[in-house]
Design a protein around this motif. Structure first.
Motif, PDB file in Angstrom:
ATOM      1  N   PHE A 193     -64.712 101.365  25.531  1.00  0.00           N
ATOM      2  CA  PHE A 193     -65.436 101.374  24.259  1.00  0.00           C
ATOM      3  C   PHE A 193     -64.802 102.386  23.306  1.00  0.00           C
ATOM      4  CE2 PHE A 193     -67.466 104.257  27.257  1.00  0.00           C
ATOM      5  CZ  PHE A 193     -67.571 105.432  26.530  1.00  0.00           C
ATOM      6  N   LEU A 194     -65.200 102.302  22.062  1.00  0.00           N
ATOM      7  CA  LEU A 194     -64.788 103.263  21.039  1.00  0.00           C
ATOM      8  C   LEU A 194     -66.037 103.913  20.457  1.00  0.00           C
ATOM      9  CD1 LEU A 194     -62.093 101.217  19.065  1.00  0.00           C
ATOM     10  CD2 LEU A 194     -61.708 102.891  20.884  1.00  0.00           C
ATOM     11  N   ARG A 195     -65.928 105.217  20.127  1.00  0.00           N
ATOM     12  CA  ARG A 195     -67.093 105.892  19.555  1.00  0.00           C
ATOM     13  C   ARG A 195     -66.704 106.930  18.507  1.00  0.00           C
ATOM     14  NH1 ARG A 195     -72.266 107.312  23.329  1.00  0.00           N
ATOM     15  NH2 ARG A 195     -73.810 107.128  21.665  1.00  0.00           N
ATOM     16  N   GLU A 196     -65.434 107.086  18.242  1.00  0.00           N
ATOM     17  CA  GLU A 196     -64.995 108.148  17.340  1.00  0.00           C
ATOM     18  C   GLU A 196     -65.516 107.954  15.918  1.00  0.00           C
ATOM     19  OE1 GLU A 196     -63.033 106.457  19.310  1.00  0.00           O
ATOM     20  OE2 GLU A 196     -62.413 107.948  20.811  1.00  0.00           O
ATOM     21  N   ARG A 197     -65.655 106.699  15.481  1.00  0.00           N
ATOM     22  CA  ARG A 197     -66.000 106.436  14.082  1.00  0.00           C
ATOM     23  C   ARG A 197     -67.394 105.838  13.911  1.00  0.00           C
ATOM     24  NH1 ARG A 197     -60.775 104.702  14.890  1.00  0.00           N
ATOM     25  NH2 ARG A 197     -61.446 102.528  15.077  1.00  0.00           N
ATOM     26  N   THR A 198     -68.175 105.773  14.990  1.00  0.00           N
ATOM     27  CA  THR A 198     -69.511 105.168  14.919  1.00  0.00           C
ATOM     28  C   THR A 198     -70.543 106.040  15.618  1.00  0.00           C
ATOM     29  OG1 THR A 198     -69.105 103.921  16.956  1.00  0.00           O
ATOM     30  CG2 THR A 198     -68.582 102.824  14.862  1.00  0.00           C
ATOM     31  N   TYR A 199     -71.810 105.812  15.306  1.00  0.00           N
ATOM     32  CA  TYR A 199     -72.905 106.504  16.010  1.00  0.00           C
ATOM     33  C   TYR A 199     -73.102 105.859  17.374  1.00  0.00           C
ATOM     34  CZ  TYR A 199     -77.557 108.386  16.995  1.00  0.00           C
ATOM     35  OH  TYR A 199     -78.622 109.019  17.591  1.00  0.00           O
ATOM     36  N   PHE A 200     -73.223 104.541  17.355  1.00  0.00           N
ATOM     37  CA  PHE A 200     -73.364 103.798  18.603  1.00  0.00           C
ATOM     38  C   PHE A 200     -71.974 103.393  19.092  1.00  0.00           C
ATOM     39  CE2 PHE A 200     -77.278 102.871  16.188  1.00  0.00           C
ATOM     40  CZ  PHE A 200     -78.208 103.397  17.073  1.00  0.00           C
ATOM     41  N   ALA A 201     -71.803 103.421  20.399  1.00  0.00           N
ATOM     42  CA  ALA A 201     -70.512 103.027  20.964  1.00  0.00           C
ATOM     43  C   ALA A 201     -70.229 101.559  20.679  1.00  0.00           C
ATOM     44  CB  ALA A 201     -70.508 103.277  22.464  1.00  0.00           C
ATOM     45  N   GLN A 202     -68.989 101.242  20.353  1.00  0.00           N
ATOM     46  CA  GLN A 202     -68.567  99.857  20.166  1.00  0.00           C
ATOM     47  C   GLN A 202     -67.991  99.348  21.478  1.00  0.00           C
ATOM     48  OE1 GLN A 202     -65.284  99.260  17.490  1.00  0.00           O
ATOM     49  NE2 GLN A 202     -65.367  97.024  17.632  1.00  0.00           N
ATOM     50  N   LEU A 203     -68.724  98.443  22.108  1.00  0.00           N
ATOM     51  CA  LEU A 203     -68.283  97.884  23.383  1.00  0.00           C
ATOM     52  C   LEU A 203     -67.089  96.964  23.151  1.00  0.00           C
ATOM     53  CD1 LEU A 203     -68.796  97.551  26.434  1.00  0.00           C
ATOM     54  CD2 LEU A 203     -70.379  95.684  25.867  1.00  0.00           C
ATOM     55  N   CYS A 204     -65.973  97.262  23.805  1.00  0.00           N
ATOM     56  CA  CYS A 204     -64.735  96.503  23.593  1.00  0.00           C
ATOM     57  C   CYS A 204     -64.331  95.664  24.799  1.00  0.00           C
ATOM     58  CB  CYS A 204     -63.587  97.457  23.247  1.00  0.00           C
ATOM     59  SG  CYS A 204     -63.846  98.399  21.741  1.00  0.00           S
ATOM     60  N   LEU A 205     -64.751  96.070  25.991  1.00  0.00           N
ATOM     61  CA  LEU A 205     -64.332  95.350  27.195  1.00  0.00           C
ATOM     62  C   LEU A 205     -65.288  95.694  28.334  1.00  0.00           C
ATOM     63  CD1 LEU A 205     -61.870  93.496  27.994  1.00  0.00           C
ATOM     64  CD2 LEU A 205     -60.873  95.530  29.061  1.00  0.00           C
TER      65      LEU A 205
ATOM     66  N   PRO B 162     -66.172  91.161  25.003  1.00  0.00           N
ATOM     67  CA  PRO B 162     -67.368  91.039  24.155  1.00  0.00           C
ATOM     68  C   PRO B 162     -67.035  90.844  22.683  1.00  0.00           C
ATOM     69  CG  PRO B 162     -67.022  93.317  24.792  1.00  0.00           C
ATOM     70  CD  PRO B 162     -65.998  92.520  25.532  1.00  0.00           C
ATOM     71  N   LEU B 163     -65.752  91.027  22.307  1.00  0.00           N
ATOM     72  CA  LEU B 163     -65.344  90.826  20.916  1.00  0.00           C
ATOM     73  C   LEU B 163     -64.929  89.391  20.644  1.00  0.00           C
ATOM     74  CD1 LEU B 163     -63.254  94.090  20.321  1.00  0.00           C
ATOM     75  CD2 LEU B 163     -65.714  93.731  20.063  1.00  0.00           C
ATOM     76  N   ALA B 164     -64.888  88.572  21.686  1.00  0.00           N
ATOM     77  CA  ALA B 164     -64.493  87.163  21.515  1.00  0.00           C
ATOM     78  C   ALA B 164     -65.538  86.426  20.680  1.00  0.00           C
ATOM     79  CB  ALA B 164     -64.336  86.495  22.880  1.00  0.00           C
TER      80      ALA B 164
END
Length: 388
Positions: free
Chosen positions: A30-42, A60-62
């Motif tokens: 996941f990514l979280r550097e630029r968001t409040y909630f984590a962005q689930l990527c895989l 999950p981005l599909a």
């Protein structure tokens, strides 16, 4: 190459197969550097076994993919969901799908209970249990970019394939040592859904406050709550709204108007105008107008006035001996602060409950009451009953 699931139908078929096995291993990127909630990527998952189809990557981005089949599997009580250091993963699934996977097994917690040390890393367990190397070079790559590189796919899959062997080994060790119930106690907080809910009104308690004045705490509470709500609504890091040092400045200067706010030295440019600036001024005014009966207060610290330094030293020796005897990291059993509490006469705490009481707490209380003494026996320290 690993199988990448990009459709709801493919995910549902895999989850249907997973519903018939005793456990699945799970990890996320996941990514979280630029968001409040984590962005689930895989999401990575593996079933018991070594067949090629036993491990998959879920994207999950599909476009059009729904994770509902996965959440249904997470609710299945007959399948154990195995993670390593699960807290962030569980928070993501609770936010995304309103589910906390259960039953749960966290190999980091299990490893601490089994004597692998405090906060043991996955790489260490792979090396010691699976006897395999682990390439971590893709750890900090951008997981939101598509297509995923071959190196990223291999890295992601390794986080769940080795986890199978680690889980099976630690499960056997817990069963052999009779410590399965220790593990269940430790997982209680992890599976508590309320621990993943951030209430804006409680956000002030995370601040490192320099002043404990209840009147100033009321302002800090309102500012922190406003910042938390705004960050959640905009899905940006709270520091993008207001950094902690700027918040502390506003608590001290108490700006009641936009003109007062403009005098701040530490505010970000975006916080000096518009809805953020107006919200900050309103929060300060709400804090100043809070009735005294509603002022927050910092929790009182333990009374250490009766602390017995000699007893504290003995407790440290006892803890070290018990940790070595049980093969559990001392920090997992009791903290240095816990020992000072006991030496001050405190008789309750996490150390005095459940498996910790079995390992250390009972003898700590006996030492406190003068019912046992400590004796050196070669390199070991043992407890000796003290007669009436």
């Amino acid at each position: 190459m690993p199988t990448i699931l990009t459709t709801t139908e493919a995910l549902a078929a895999f989850c249907e197969k997973a519903a018939g096995v005793p456990y699945v291993t799970v990890d996320t990127e996941f990514l979280r550097e630029r968001t409040y909630f984590a962005q689930l990527c895989l999401v990575q998952m593996a079933l018991p076994g070594t067949d090629e189809d036993d491990a998959v990557l879920i994207d999950p981005l599909a476009n059009g993919l729904s994770l509902d089949p996965l959440y249904e599997l997470f609710r299945n009580p007959s399948v154990v969901k195995v993670f390593h250091a699960a807290r962030q993963d569980l928070e993501i699934f609770h936010v995304e799908g309103g589910v906390v996977p259960a039953p749960l097994f966290d190999t980091q917690v299990a490893a601490m209970v089994c004597g692998f040390g405090d906060q043991v890393g996955y790489e260490t367990l792979v090396r010691k249990i699976a006897k395999a190397p682990l390439d971590k070079s893709s750890r900090f790559t951008d997981w939101s970019r598509r297509p995923l590189s071959e190196a990223q796919q291999d890295y992601a899959l390794a986080d769940v394939t080795h986890l199978r062997q680690i889980y099976e080994y630690l499960s056997r060790e817990l069963a052999k040592s009779g410590r399965t119930h220790w593990m269940e106690e430790e997982l209680g907080q992890l599976t508590d859904a309320s621990s993943y809910v951030v209430e804006p009104e409680e956000a002030w308690q995370r601040l490192k406050l320099r002043n404990s004045s209840p009147k100033l705490l009321a302002i800090a509470r309102e500012l922190a709550a406003f910042r938390e709500r705004m960050a959640q609504e905009r899905n940006i890091p709270r520091s993008r709204i207001l950094k902690d040092d700027a918040l502390m400045e506003l608590v001290s200067t108490k700006p009641r108007t936009l003109a007062d706010l403009a005098k701040s030295r530490l505010l970000l440019r975006e916080a000096r105008k518009g809805t953020v600036a107006e919200g900050l001024v309103e929060a300060v005014n709400r804090g100043l107008e809070t009735p005294q009966s509603d002022w927050p207060r910092l929790p009182k610290g333990r009374d250490r006035s009766a602390l017995n330094p000699a007893l504290a030293d003995l407790l440290r020796v006892l803890l070290k001996a018990k940790a070595e005897e049980s093969g559990v990291a001392a920090k997992l059993i009791a903290s240095s602060s816990d020992l000072d509490d006991i030496a001050s006469g405190e008789r309750d705490g996490l150390w005095a409950r459940g498996w910790r009481r079995e390992v250390f707490g009972e003898d700590a209380l006996r030492l406190l009451d003068g019912r046992i003494a400590l004796a050196a026996e070669g390199e070991r320290v043992r407890t000796v009953p003290v007669g009436d």
